[in-house]
Design an enzyme around this catalytic site. Structure first.
Site, PDB file in Angstrom:
ATOM      1  N   GLU A   1      19.031   1.063   7.337  1.00 50.23           N
ATOM      2  CA  GLU A   1      17.871   0.633   6.536  1.00 50.23           C
ATOM      3  C   GLU A   1      17.540  -0.811   6.886  1.00 50.23           C
ATOM      4  O   GLU A   1      18.388  -1.706   6.796  1.00 50.23           O
ATOM      5  CB  GLU A   1      18.124   0.775   5.036  1.00 50.23           C
ATOM      6  CG  GLU A   1      16.875   0.346   4.257  1.00 50.23           C
ATOM      7  CD  GLU A   1      16.811   0.815   2.816  1.00 50.23           C
ATOM      8  OE1 GLU A   1      17.525   1.784   2.457  1.00 50.23           O
ATOM      9  OE2 GLU A   1      16.051   0.210   2.039  1.00 50.23           O
TER      10      GLU A   1
ATOM     11  N   GLU B   1      19.365  -7.266   5.932  1.00 49.81           N
ATOM     12  CA  GLU B   1      18.440  -8.001   5.073  1.00 49.81           C
ATOM     13  C   GLU B   1      18.799  -9.491   5.162  1.00 49.81           C
ATOM     14  O   GLU B   1      19.949  -9.869   4.945  1.00 49.81           O
ATOM     15  CB  GLU B   1      18.590  -7.482   3.623  1.00 49.81           C
ATOM     16  CG  GLU B   1      17.937  -8.311   2.548  1.00 49.81           C
ATOM     17  CD  GLU B   1      16.418  -8.457   2.732  1.00 49.81           C
ATOM     18  OE1 GLU B   1      15.715  -7.445   2.800  1.00 49.81           O
ATOM     19  OE2 GLU B   1      15.959  -9.618   2.826  1.00 49.81           O
TER      20      GLU B   1
ATOM     21  N   ASP C   1      18.784 -10.734  10.427  1.00 48.43           N
ATOM     22  CA  ASP C   1      17.653 -10.045  11.051  1.00 48.43           C
ATOM     23  C   ASP C   1      18.073  -8.654  11.553  1.00 48.43           C
ATOM     24  O   ASP C   1      19.018  -8.529  12.349  1.00 48.43           O
ATOM     25  CB  ASP C   1      17.185 -10.921  12.227  1.00 48.43           C
ATOM     26  CG  ASP C   1      15.825 -10.528  12.757  1.00 48.43           C
ATOM     27  OD1 ASP C   1      15.497  -9.339  12.736  1.00 48.43           O
ATOM     28  OD2 ASP C   1      15.106 -11.441  13.205  1.00 48.43           O
TER      29      ASP C   1
ATOM     30  N   ASP D   1       7.484  -6.389   4.767  1.00 50.14           N
ATOM     31  CA  ASP D   1       6.501  -7.437   4.484  1.00 50.14           C
ATOM     32  C   ASP D   1       5.193  -7.062   5.162  1.00 50.14           C
ATOM     33  O   ASP D   1       5.159  -6.848   6.382  1.00 50.14           O
ATOM     34  CB  ASP D   1       7.003  -8.789   5.006  1.00 50.14           C
ATOM     35  CG  ASP D   1       8.228  -9.258   4.234  1.00 50.14           C
ATOM     36  OD1 ASP D   1       8.249  -9.094   3.002  1.00 50.14           O
ATOM     37  OD2 ASP D   1       9.168  -9.769   4.860  1.00 50.14           O
TER      38      ASP D   1
ATOM     39  N   LYS E   1      -2.909 -10.421   6.334  1.00 46.09           N
ATOM     40  CA  LYS E   1      -4.004 -11.203   6.924  1.00 46.09           C
ATOM     41  C   LYS E   1      -3.953 -11.017   8.437  1.00 46.09           C
ATOM     42  O   LYS E   1      -2.870 -11.074   9.037  1.00 46.09           O
ATOM     43  CB  LYS E   1      -3.835 -12.682   6.587  1.00 46.09           C
ATOM     44  CG  LYS E   1      -4.070 -12.985   5.121  1.00 46.09           C
ATOM     45  CD  LYS E   1      -3.993 -14.470   4.849  1.00 46.09           C
ATOM     46  CE  LYS E   1      -4.152 -14.698   3.366  1.00 46.09           C
ATOM     47  NZ  LYS E   1      -3.521 -15.928   2.919  1.00 46.09           N
TER      48      LYS E   1
ATOM     49  N   ASP F   1       2.445   0.252   1.047  1.00 45.74           N
ATOM     50  CA  ASP F   1       1.298   0.464   0.156  1.00 45.74           C
ATOM     51  C   ASP F   1       0.115  -0.389   0.616  1.00 45.74           C
ATOM     52  O   ASP F   1      -0.740  -0.753  -0.180  1.00 45.74           O
ATOM     53  CB  ASP F   1       1.654   0.238  -1.323  1.00 45.74           C
ATOM     54  CG  ASP F   1       2.290  -1.108  -1.587  1.00 45.74           C
ATOM     55  OD1 ASP F   1       2.356  -1.943  -0.656  1.00 45.74           O
ATOM     56  OD2 ASP F   1       2.708  -1.349  -2.736  1.00 45.74           O
TER      57      ASP F   1
ATOM     58  N   THR G   1      11.526   2.024  -4.707  1.00 41.97           N
ATOM     59  CA  THR G   1      12.117   0.721  -4.395  1.00 41.97           C
ATOM     60  C   THR G   1      11.547  -0.345  -5.335  1.00 41.97           C
ATOM     61  O   THR G   1      10.512  -0.160  -5.974  1.00 41.97           O
ATOM     62  CB  THR G   1      11.849   0.301  -2.926  1.00 41.97           C
ATOM     63  OG1 THR G   1      10.512  -0.177  -2.825  1.00 41.97           O
ATOM     64  CG2 THR G   1      12.082   1.447  -1.960  1.00 41.97           C
ATOM     65  N   ARG G   2      12.229  -1.475  -5.357  1.00 41.86           N
ATOM     66  CA  ARG G   2      11.837  -2.571  -6.228  1.00 41.86           C
ATOM     67  C   ARG G   2      10.448  -3.095  -5.855  1.00 41.86           C
ATOM     68  O   ARG G   2       9.592  -3.331  -6.703  1.00 41.86           O
ATOM     69  CB  ARG G   2      12.863  -3.705  -6.089  1.00 41.86           C
ATOM     70  CG  ARG G   2      12.829  -4.670  -7.236  1.00 41.86           C
ATOM     71  CD  ARG G   2      13.636  -5.896  -6.907  1.00 41.86           C
ATOM     72  NE  ARG G   2      15.062  -5.706  -7.105  1.00 41.86           N
ATOM     73  CZ  ARG G   2      15.931  -6.726  -7.097  1.00 41.86           C
ATOM     74  NH1 ARG G   2      15.504  -7.953  -6.891  1.00 41.86           N
ATOM     75  NH2 ARG G   2      17.217  -6.496  -7.262  1.00 41.86           N
TER      76      ARG G   2
ATOM     77  N   GLU H   1       8.119  -1.463  -4.175  1.00 37.71           N
ATOM     78  CA  GLU H   1       7.138  -0.400  -4.441  1.00 37.71           C
ATOM     79  C   GLU H   1       6.669  -0.455  -5.896  1.00 37.71           C
ATOM     80  O   GLU H   1       5.485  -0.295  -6.185  1.00 37.71           O
ATOM     81  CB  GLU H   1       7.822   0.945  -4.146  1.00 37.71           C
ATOM     82  CG  GLU H   1       7.011   2.173  -4.429  1.00 37.71           C
ATOM     83  CD  GLU H   1       7.837   3.449  -4.202  1.00 37.71           C
ATOM     84  OE1 GLU H   1       9.034   3.361  -3.850  1.00 37.71           O
ATOM     85  OE2 GLU H   1       7.272   4.540  -4.375  1.00 37.71           O
TER      86      GLU H   1
END
Ligand SMILES: C[S@@+](CC[C@H](N)C(=O)[O-])C[C@H]1O[C@@H](n2cnc3c(N)ncnc32)[C@H](O)[C@@H]1O
Length: 226
Positions: free
Chosen positions: A59, A84, A111, A133, A137, A169, A206-207, A209
């Site tokens: 993950e 993470e 990473d 993330d 933009k 999303d 997920t948190r 989400e």
């Protein structure tokens, strides 16, 4: 100058996240438990981390680790590796590992691209990239984790037939990822013409989400490594 430790470039997404001070109890758990479940910082064989594991899942960007811990809890026979860089997320994940007494989770605090670089060819059975993330933009799109070079690296480490789930999303990131993953001949959709906004039966919310920060309902892209 290129840093030999980071051949893929610096972790631009990390700077955006402000770390909160880690609470003393969390820090104590990080100090005691994390070294025992950390992946080596060099090339490694997943089977050396858990010889009895039937599969190895990865993950990328697990955030607080709720999804990773829940998936690992469902499948104690699977080695689940998570990467993470956000220390508060790692502290949260370590707490989940302790509270749920998970013995099949290994963590890289850093990473994910490093872990992918250390993994042998065809060593991963399942990959999750959940709500990365968005860098929505246009001038920041280049910071997205899904880039053609990284897709090629993922193709290398995934076993033939391995599943790769990407969720977002942000409508534009779903399109971006579809284009870049399918541009690599190693990948196809698990189900052609499937409903990408249907929540997969095995999904764990997920948190990130839950925050509903995006511009569309969650999109789930389930790919298969040919
Ligand atoms: C928007 S958050 C989503 C977290 C979690 N997957 C969720 O859905 O709650 C994206 C996460 O990816 C992590 N991240 C960013 N770049 C990464 C990288 N190169 N390797 C691993 N994780 C990364 C960030 O630190 C952050 O925790």
């Amino acid at each position: 100058m290129t840093n030999p430790q980071q051949p893929h470039g610096p972790l631009r997404s990390f700077g955006r996240l402000k770390s909160r001070p880690v609470k003393p109890r969390q820090q104590a758990l990080l100090d005691s438990l994390l070294p025992t479940i950390a992946v080596p910082h060099e090339a490694f064989q997943p089977r050396d981390l858990m010889p009895e594991a039937k599969e190895t899942w990865l993950e990328i960007g697990f955030g607080g680790g709720e999804h990773m811990a829940a998936q690992a809890g469902r499948r104690p026979d699977v080695l689940v590796i998570g990467a993470e860089p956000f220390v508060n997320g790692v502290a949260s994940a370590v707490r989940h590992v302790e509270e749920q007494a998970l013995s099949n989770v290994r963590i890289h605090e850093g990473d994910a691209r490093d872990v992918v670089g250390w993994l042998p060819d065809a060593s991963i059975d399942r990959l999750f990239v959940m709500f990365p993330d968005p860098w929505h933009k246009a001038r920041h799109n280049k910071r997205r984790i899904i880039q053609p070079e990284f897709v090629a690296d993922l193709a290398r480490v995934l076993k033939p037939g391995a599943a790769f789930r990407f969720a977002t999303d942000w409508a534009d990131y779903a399109e971006w990822t579809t284009e870049r993953v399918l541009a690599n001949p190693a990948f196809r959709f698990a189900e052609e013409g499937g409903d990408r906004q249907a929540i997969p039966a095995d999904h764990v919310t997920t948190r990130y989400e839950e925050k509903k920060l995006g511009d569309c309902a969650p999109v789930f892209l389930d790919f298969v490594r040919a």
